[in-house]
Enzyme design. Structure first.
Site, short mmCIF file in Angstrom:
data_model
loop_
_atom_site.label_atom_id
_atom_site.label_comp_id
_atom_site.label_asym_id
_atom_site.label_seq_id
_atom_site.Cartn_x
_atom_site.Cartn_y
_atom_site.Cartn_z
N LYS A 15 0.82 -1.21 0.00
CA LYS A 15 0.00 0.00 0.00
C LYS A 15 0.86 1.27 0.00
O LYS A 15 0.43 2.31 -0.51
CB LYS A 15 -0.95 -0.01 1.20
CG LYS A 15 -1.92 -1.20 1.18
CD LYS A 15 -2.74 -1.29 -0.10
CE LYS A 15 -3.39 -2.65 -0.28
NZ LYS A 15 -4.01 -2.85 -1.59
N GLU A 60 -4.42 5.09 8.23
CA GLU A 60 -4.78 6.25 7.42
C GLU A 60 -5.76 7.08 8.20
O GLU A 60 -6.55 6.55 8.98
CB GLU A 60 -5.49 5.79 6.14
CG GLU A 60 -4.60 5.62 4.95
CD GLU A 60 -5.39 5.14 3.74
OE1 GLU A 60 -4.74 4.75 2.78
OE2 GLU A 60 -6.64 5.17 3.77
N HIS A 92 -16.81 -2.05 7.11
CA HIS A 92 -15.93 -1.92 5.95
C HIS A 92 -16.11 -3.01 4.93
O HIS A 92 -15.29 -3.16 4.02
CB HIS A 92 -14.45 -1.85 6.39
CG HIS A 92 -14.25 -0.85 7.48
ND1 HIS A 92 -14.45 0.49 7.28
CD2 HIS A 92 -13.91 -1.01 8.78
CE1 HIS A 92 -14.24 1.13 8.42
NE2 HIS A 92 -13.91 0.25 9.34
N ARG A 105 -7.38 -6.95 -9.72
CA ARG A 105 -8.19 -8.15 -9.98
C ARG A 105 -9.60 -7.71 -10.31
O ARG A 105 -9.93 -6.54 -10.21
CB ARG A 105 -8.21 -9.01 -8.72
CG ARG A 105 -8.64 -8.16 -7.50
CD ARG A 105 -9.05 -8.94 -6.31
NE ARG A 105 -9.19 -8.10 -5.14
CZ ARG A 105 -10.30 -7.49 -4.78
NH1 ARG A 105 -11.39 -7.58 -5.52
NH2 ARG A 105 -10.36 -6.74 -3.68
#
Lengths: 505, 165, 505, 165
Positions: free
Chosen positions: C116, C198, C233, C290
């Protein structure tokens, strides 16, 4: 909107109508004959009502039984589907008289369009060109008319439609023989021996326009379909849009269809069928006052659910959208899967569809009437399902449909799948260069040769090895299948038959 | 292990010899080849031969076998062991009902002389009328059908004998 | 084009990929674990290969077993689906090393986007705004960074994605507790305990852009999807297009996505996920290398089969169409059906799905992983199917989806259908006014109350009457069902297990 | 004919009295009404009561009954006849495994005093971690789980006793 709708039909169209009812939260009532006990359409509906023995005239064609079932179930409307009672004006009247809504046109509209002579006059008055023809029960008069207009001619039942019992005659002898058979068939199928003849347009294409009318004089069209690929006047493959129309002719025919629908204050969904002659002229054939078998191709290119539109019009008397709100994008093609042995003159087949796999990829729609272990009976139309593919272009849709047909498996009953697979691979079909007689004139001979080729040795080896490794493959699987079906779907069967009120004992 | 199979108009003979578990010598109408077979969990057969690997899916419905090889379908009919039907018999001659249906019209009576192609009777099934015609010239020996009766597929409707006989 | 493709996955996505392969005439090979013997995905594929025991790490996550199965079956390419090995760079490399084509991006692209930190840098360089954050394995350093940027923050696995193991922390204590759990989960799921944090954008919406790249620096976008309706989430309901984007922001985000894909010479299908802040700014979240679970909504509004596009790019190194050739019409909404008991904290459920009815109306698509009598096992993700509805407008699509969900029946395993039905009827969902935290913040409490309402007396009466009229309803139906399944699907089962070569004994 | 059914957190009692074929007096938790039932060919029940006609579709899976009434689904659990579970028992108290899974962490030992809500152990299933917390304050009486073992739904993992005891 209606609370509960009875579907006066069976097979794939009953299932397809039920799907829209489910989506709309409207309860669905199936009807079934003794032969259809436990059939797919009874399983997908919320309720099911027995309406008589196997013979259609005593069950699906019996208006009294159907209406009694509607009353008994508390339905507030009846959807006739297509075939059976869908174009029976007396049935539409009886439904309304029973205090229920008939989801379709008025009885007068059905009667006017069902009488092909009246329909031709209406079309003519609305400015739609008609094909020369003649009608009546007097065979001699029909022969004289045919001799006058010239051969070939085509014989149709006056109250028919959908191509059933239609026959071409290329000379007087054929006409005489054909008239007799057609009159007999018309009597048996429609209770009226009247037939009519029309000049047969050779090398023509079949173009039809889907319309919706609000019953008060406003109508819209949902573009055209092309159904030129026919065998013995039975549509086999249909598509939308048509390849054969230029922009001007498309405008002409769709506008003429709307004019015709508006002229009769048409209510609900209907289709104006036309022939496109080799030199690009369009002639009125007939108007079908019902949903068509091939309606899904229109749905896929417009995004409109035609059954929902029928329900909305029937409930509100209003069109659910304006003409400018009807898009047209992409291309859709439909193939009809019949229980017919293409290797033996397309003879209808019966049996148990032991193992069925329908294709299920994206942009492939299957309107199915059977699933694994369902029966295909002698009593009704042998259409098992329709496989419809959508794509951004005709080429993409055709490729997808071919893939879907290859992926379809119906084991236990012989189907026309080999015919469809070969047909859609023909270069003429890929190019779009054919007419309504092309299959019989040019395709069938080569196909028959193909079907006579021996099966590969490996297929025989597979059959023998399957038998060697599972000797009781036949009998035991059939028995296990039936038991499975009973256990899963019919756990209460042992309790005895469910008695349907209102049909006597 | 010999077996006879009807494949369209043909009758074909398969001889299967086990060479080991899932290993076979196969002779189809005399042409020999070897096949290895594995039964997969979903019941399909994985066949390995000189030509490569092919997956076959066989469904039995009474005497019929529906065989899917790749994306091709074949329908074979198992014939009773040891019986090889003589060509030109009644079966397939057009004198049996080709499907279940209702007889709508009988056009001949016993003793009639008929020509090849002459309509003998009409059968209605699934909303269509099918005309049964004489497969050859001859004399009507028996008629087992009358209008309105329902007949099963394969039922003998009319028997013909040579007109000379 | 490939001759034969191995699908390194299970469940609905394996079935969906198989459908496109069938359509294209490419042979399909399923893989399955001991727990998935006879599962739907093995039944719809042309062949199936056993790859190990139930535990995913020894079967679906075992690259060696999957590649051995591909070699044994003679496949020439591998489609990874999503999850499992789909974003495993070493697997992609091993596939190519084995001489097969990996249908997806290059190993380097997977690695870059899977890290990431690297992905954020690439995005930043391509001019896509990023959310402030920090990463590492040193919990103390992460806590310091969070304290500096301010709470709330969100904790994610560095090699994760798809929301698995993500947790929000609103203060330092929660962050410390959450970091430990996240690291443990990351170690167990991805073999690397690295996590990153984050800044949590509150009241944000989840917008993502579907891209296709040719691997040589050209890319196109297929418009955006909105996946704001999430629980913990995890996306629950997704749609396309987004309601929340104005024309300028749509252009900005789709163009940024194409720039990013072109910058890395992206190959195949990928998705750039972003958050739309309350004040209308878009921030890069991550790029998924993907197919996404929610790809069908894009397919329905564009008419593009994304799996076909993946195959075409993998086979030819070319994009199958230009940007201007990608239409966008109508609206599509997807709901994910999980085996979860919404009345008990969404606990995953296992069992046998005794009787399943998926909806099948026009414009309703069901990507299914199970059918009647299939098992739902403890070992894998509990998603059973996706139900997707298309309509000319969002309102029409939503109404259709609601009808389709009402028409869905999964008996035998508890599912989240009551949750989906209630969620999609919420006024906020109809209006489109929600954010990614809305379900938990505002919806769940009321829903929990709803679920605590007693069942109607008639439901209890029905259960008791069914039992009274069929006392052995439980045990016998279960037994009959299992026998039925064995008889119909597994006629050769008595012969013993089929041995899969290449896996040892 | 009495039967007990678990409906969410409640236990409900149904008493069914046959008044004739397919005709019942039903008492649900004491509320009485009459129902006529017909079994349709596809196994659904057509129920006619004062409220009108409703079609019910009941599927049994072990002790569970999945009941569809119109477009609503309910899941009921048949309790063994004559046994009405006392409220506040171990079942549903959070001390049993709520689903099958693997124990990943055990945070208490026998004798520990715990407060309400305190994490006791962690279970992983279907890629998610679930924390099992104490439903009330007390002392750990027994621990039957250790990290790495797989447990079935309903298995007792921890027993608590009153801290005072």
């Amino acid at each position: 909107m209606f609370r509960k709708v009875l579907i006066a039909n069976r097979g794939e169209i009953a299932c397809r109508i039920a799907a829209t009812l489910h989506e709309m939260g409207v309860r669905s009532v199936a009807v079934y004959s003794e032969a259809d006990r436990g059939a797919l359409h009874t399983r997908v509906c919320d309720e099911a009502q027995l309406i008589g023995p196997a013979e259609a005239r005593d069950s699906y064609l019996n208006a009294d039984h159907v209406i009694a079932a509607a009353k008994a179930s508390g339905a507030d409307a009846v959807h006739p589907g297509f075939g059976f009672l869908a174009e029976n004006a007396a049935f539409a009247e009886a439904v309304e008289r029973a205090g229920l809504t008939f989801i379709g046109p008025t009885a007068d509209q059905i009667r006017a369009m069902g009488d092909k002579r009246a329909a031709r006059k209406i079309a003519e008055q609305a400015g739609v060109p008609i094909v020369p023809g003649a009608e009546g029960v007097d065979a001699q008069a029909l022969v004289r008319a045919a001799n006058a207009m010239g051969y070939p001619v085509i014989i149709k039942a006056a109250l028919g439609g959908g191509g059933k019992g239609m026959k071409a005659a290329y000379n007087e002898a054929e006409l005489r023989e054909g008239l007799e058979a057609a009159q007999r068939m018309a009597q048996s199928a429609f209770g009226d021996p009247s037939v009519y003849i029309e000049k047969l347009l050779e090398h023509a294409r079949h173009i039809e326009v889907q319309v919706l009318g609000d019953g008060h004089g406003r109508a819209v069209h949902l573009h055209e379909r092309e159904c030129t690929l026919q065998r013995r006047h039975q549509k086999v493959v249909e598509e939308a849009p048509s390849l054969a129309l230029d922009a001007d002719t498309r405008t002409l025919v769709t506008h003429a269809a709307v004019r015709l629908a508006e002229a009769v204050k048409y209510r609900g969904a209907g289709t104006i069928e036309t022939l496109l002659s080799r030199d690009g002229h369009v002639f009125f054939l007939e108007m079908n006052t019902r949903l068509q078998v091939e309606h899904p191709v229109t749905e896929l290119i417009t995004g409109v659910d035609l059954v929902r539109a029928q329900l909305e019009i029937a409930a509100s008397g209003k069109l659910p959208f304006e003409q400018f709100g009807i898009p047209r994008h992409g291309h859709a093609i439909e193939a009809r899967v019949y229980a017919e042995d293409a290797a033996k003159g397309f003879l209808p087949q019966v049996g148990t569809a032991m193992r069925v796999r329908w294709p299920d990829g994206p942009f492939v729609r299957v309107d199915r009437g059977i699933e694994s272990l369902d029966a295909v009976s002698v009593h009704y139309d042998p259409m098992l399902a329709k496989i419809i593919a959508f794509g951004p272009t005709r080429e993409a849709a055709l490729q997808r449909l071919l893939g879907a047909l290859d992926d379809t498996r119906v084991h236990g009953v012989v189907t026309n799948l080999p015919f469809l697979r070969a047909l859609l691979r023909a270069p003429e079909v890929r190019r779009g260069s054919y007419d309504t007689e092309w299959i019989e004139r040019e395709f069938l001979d080569g196909f028959a040769q193909l079907m006579q080729a021996p099966a590969p040795d490996l297929a025989l080896a597979a059959a023998a090895i399957a038998e060697a490794t599972q000797p009781a493959i036949g009998a035991e699987r059939a028995a296990a299948g039936a038991a499975a079906r009973a256990a899963v779907l019919d756990p209460f069967a042992a309790l005895g038959r469910w008695r349907q009120p209102g049909l006597g004992s | 292990m010999k077996s006879l199979w009807r494949d369209g108009e043909r009758t074909r003979e398969v001889e299967l010899t086990a060479l080991g578990p899932g290993h076979w010598r196969v002779s189809v109408d005399g042409a020999e080849f070897e096949v290895r077979s594995e039964t997969m969990p979903d019941g399909k057969l994985r066949l390995t031969s000189e030509a490569g690997v092919t997956v076959a899916d066989v469904t039995a419905a009474a005497t019929r076998r529906f065989v899917r090889l790749g994306t091709l379908d074949f329908v074979l009919e198992r014939e009773a062991d040891g019986r090889r039907r003589a060509a030109g018999g009644a079966h397939g001659s057009g004198l049996e009902a080709p499907m279940p249906g209702v007889v709508t019209k009988v056009l001949v009576v016993v003793g009639d002389e008929v020509t090849k192609g002459q309509p003998l009777l009409a059968l209605e099934a699934m909303k269509m009328e099918h005309m049964i015609r004489a497969p050859r010239a001859g004399r009507v020996k028996s008629v087992s059908a009358s209008p309105g009766i329902m007949v099963q597929a394969g039922a003998t409707l009319v028997e013909l004998e040579d007109a000379a006989g």
